[in-house]
Design a protein around this motif. Structure first.
Motif, PDB file in Angstrom:
ATOM      1  N   ILE A  29     -44.551 -46.116  45.599  1.00 38.66           N
ATOM      2  CA  ILE A  29     -45.506 -45.711  46.641  1.00 38.66           C
ATOM      3  C   ILE A  29     -45.019 -46.092  48.039  1.00 38.66           C
ATOM      4  O   ILE A  29     -45.090 -45.288  48.964  1.00 38.66           O
ATOM      5  N   PHE A  30     -44.514 -47.318  48.205  1.00 40.34           N
ATOM      6  CA  PHE A  30     -44.265 -47.828  49.553  1.00 40.34           C
ATOM      7  C   PHE A  30     -42.842 -47.645  50.072  1.00 40.34           C
ATOM      8  O   PHE A  30     -42.613 -47.779  51.262  1.00 40.34           O
ATOM      9  N   ILE A  31     -41.892 -47.362  49.199  1.00 44.26           N
ATOM     10  CA  ILE A  31     -40.520 -47.186  49.663  1.00 44.26           C
ATOM     11  C   ILE A  31     -40.171 -45.713  49.597  1.00 44.26           C
ATOM     12  O   ILE A  31     -40.139 -45.113  48.528  1.00 44.26           O
ATOM     13  N   GLN A  32     -39.926 -45.130  50.764  1.00 42.31           N
ATOM     14  CA  GLN A  32     -39.671 -43.697  50.857  1.00 42.31           C
ATOM     15  C   GLN A  32     -38.249 -43.319  50.456  1.00 42.31           C
ATOM     16  O   GLN A  32     -38.020 -42.300  49.845  1.00 42.31           O
ATOM     17  N   LEU A  38     -33.361 -49.259  45.925  1.00 40.91           N
ATOM     18  CA  LEU A  38     -32.301 -49.826  45.108  1.00 40.91           C
ATOM     19  C   LEU A  38     -31.741 -51.096  45.747  1.00 40.91           C
ATOM     20  O   LEU A  38     -31.503 -52.099  45.063  1.00 40.91           O
ATOM     21  N   ILE A  39     -31.557 -51.077  47.051  1.00 41.79           N
ATOM     22  CA  ILE A  39     -31.051 -52.257  47.761  1.00 41.79           C
ATOM     23  C   ILE A  39     -32.020 -53.427  47.604  1.00 41.79           C
ATOM     24  O   ILE A  39     -31.617 -54.556  47.308  1.00 41.79           O
ATOM     25  N   TYR A  40     -33.325 -53.169  47.787  1.00 45.69           N
ATOM     26  CA  TYR A  40     -34.316 -54.240  47.647  1.00 45.69           C
ATOM     27  C   TYR A  40     -34.369 -54.775  46.216  1.00 45.69           C
ATOM     28  O   TYR A  40     -34.477 -55.983  45.991  1.00 45.69           O
ATOM     29  N   SER A  41     -34.292 -53.880  45.229  1.00 42.42           N
ATOM     30  CA  SER A  41     -34.351 -54.351  43.842  1.00 42.42           C
ATOM     31  C   SER A  41     -33.139 -55.223  43.521  1.00 42.42           C
ATOM     32  O   SER A  41     -33.268 -56.258  42.853  1.00 42.42           O
ATOM     33  N   GLN A  42     -31.964 -54.840  44.000  1.00 40.14           N
ATOM     34  CA  GLN A  42     -30.775 -55.643  43.762  1.00 40.14           C
ATOM     35  C   GLN A  42     -30.842 -56.968  44.515  1.00 40.14           C
ATOM     36  O   GLN A  42     -30.350 -57.993  44.032  1.00 40.14           O
ATOM     37  N   MET A  43     -31.475 -56.963  45.682  1.00 38.33           N
ATOM     38  CA  MET A  43     -31.635 -58.193  46.436  1.00 38.33           C
ATOM     39  C   MET A  43     -32.513 -59.175  45.657  1.00 38.33           C
ATOM     40  O   MET A  43     -32.194 -60.364  45.545  1.00 38.33           O
ATOM     41  N   LEU A  91     -26.280 -66.226  48.447  1.00 37.32           N
ATOM     42  CA  LEU A  91     -26.815 -66.723  49.718  1.00 37.32           C
ATOM     43  C   LEU A  91     -26.177 -65.993  50.900  1.00 37.32           C
ATOM     44  O   LEU A  91     -26.854 -65.660  51.877  1.00 37.32           O
ATOM     45  N   ILE A  92     -24.872 -65.728  50.803  1.00 35.90           N
ATOM     46  CA  ILE A  92     -24.192 -64.964  51.859  1.00 35.90           C
ATOM     47  C   ILE A  92     -24.779 -63.561  51.949  1.00 35.90           C
ATOM     48  O   ILE A  92     -25.028 -63.044  53.045  1.00 35.90           O
ATOM     49  N   LEU A  93     -25.025 -62.931  50.799  1.00 34.26           N
ATOM     50  CA  LEU A  93     -25.624 -61.600  50.773  1.00 34.26           C
ATOM     51  C   LEU A  93     -26.996 -61.602  51.437  1.00 34.26           C
ATOM     52  O   LEU A  93     -27.299 -60.743  52.277  1.00 34.26           O
ATOM     53  N   LEU A  94     -27.831 -62.568  51.080  1.00 36.24           N
ATOM     54  CA  LEU A  94     -29.165 -62.641  51.685  1.00 36.24           C
ATOM     55  C   LEU A  94     -29.076 -62.900  53.185  1.00 36.24           C
ATOM     56  O   LEU A  94     -29.855 -62.342  53.965  1.00 36.24           O
ATOM     57  N   TRP A  95     -28.147 -63.750  53.595  1.00 32.18           N
ATOM     58  CA  TRP A  95     -27.962 -64.035  55.023  1.00 32.18           C
ATOM     59  C   TRP A  95     -27.596 -62.761  55.767  1.00 32.18           C
ATOM     60  O   TRP A  95     -28.131 -62.476  56.834  1.00 32.18           O
ATOM     61  N   GLU A  96     -26.688 -61.967  55.188  1.00 28.56           N
ATOM     62  CA  GLU A  96     -26.269 -60.718  55.849  1.00 28.56           C
ATOM     63  C   GLU A  96     -27.394 -59.696  55.900  1.00 28.56           C
ATOM     64  O   GLU A  96     -27.486 -58.922  56.862  1.00 28.56           O
ATOM     65  N   ILE A  97     -28.242 -59.673  54.889  1.00 28.98           N
ATOM     66  CA  ILE A  97     -29.345 -58.702  54.877  1.00 28.98           C
ATOM     67  C   ILE A  97     -30.379 -59.050  55.946  1.00 28.98           C
ATOM     68  O   ILE A  97     -30.852 -58.186  56.667  1.00 28.98           O
ATOM     69  N   PHE A  98     -30.733 -60.333  56.054  1.00 29.09           N
ATOM     70  CA  PHE A  98     -31.815 -60.713  56.960  1.00 29.09           C
ATOM     71  C   PHE A  98     -31.364 -61.069  58.370  1.00 29.09           C
ATOM     72  O   PHE A  98     -32.147 -60.995  59.302  1.00 29.09           O
ATOM     73  N   TYR A  99     -30.114 -61.491  58.556  1.00 23.24           N
ATOM     74  CA  TYR A  99     -29.662 -61.923  59.873  1.00 23.24           C
ATOM     75  C   TYR A  99     -28.459 -61.131  60.365  1.00 23.24           C
ATOM     76  O   TYR A  99     -27.585 -61.660  61.019  1.00 23.24           O
ATOM     77  N   LYS A 100     -28.427 -59.884  60.068  1.00 16.01           N
ATOM     78  CA  LYS A 100     -27.315 -59.010  60.451  1.00 16.01           C
ATOM     79  C   LYS A 100     -27.365 -58.652  61.902  1.00 16.01           C
ATOM     80  O   LYS A 100     -28.303 -58.368  62.518  1.00 16.01           O
TER      81      LYS A 100
END
Length: 100
Positions: A29-32, A38-43, A91-100
């Motif tokens: 419903i919320f992700i168009q 897919l990116i969020y689910s893998q995150m 942790l590096i992946l999460l850092w890049e997603i949120f602080y890019k």
């Protein structure tokens, strides 16, 4: 798990199925953009992965659970190093997603 057989008619099993379906419907419903979903689910899976790795290391290193098949010292060291590497990469992946 917990001394219970898997039965779809069981109270606990139904909760797991409903939670899974509920989250899937919210994502639909919320992700168009499917790619974004897919990116969020893998995150979220990457957040869960180190927990699973270290839990499995703990379980397979327990003499009470594994008996004669328990991990040796060298296996345990290698597994912990691999778990730390996976955790650092996540942790590096999460850092890049949120602080890019």
């Amino acid at each position: 798990i917990f001394g219970e057989d898997y039965n779809i008619k069981d109270y606990h099993s139904w909760h797991g199925v409903l939670i899974t379906y509920g989250l899937a419907i919210l994502v639909i419903i919320f992700i168009q953009d499917p790619f974004e979903g897919l990116i969020y689910s893998q995150m979220f899976l990457s957040i869960q992965l180190p927990i699973t790795i270290f839990l499995l290391i703990y379980l397979t290193s327990s003499k009470k659970i594994m008996g004669k098949f328990v991990n040796g010292l060298y296996q345990k060291i290698i597994l912990i190093v691999v778990g730390i590497i996976v955790t650092c990469l996540n942790l590096i992946l999460l850092w890049e997603i949120f602080y890019k």
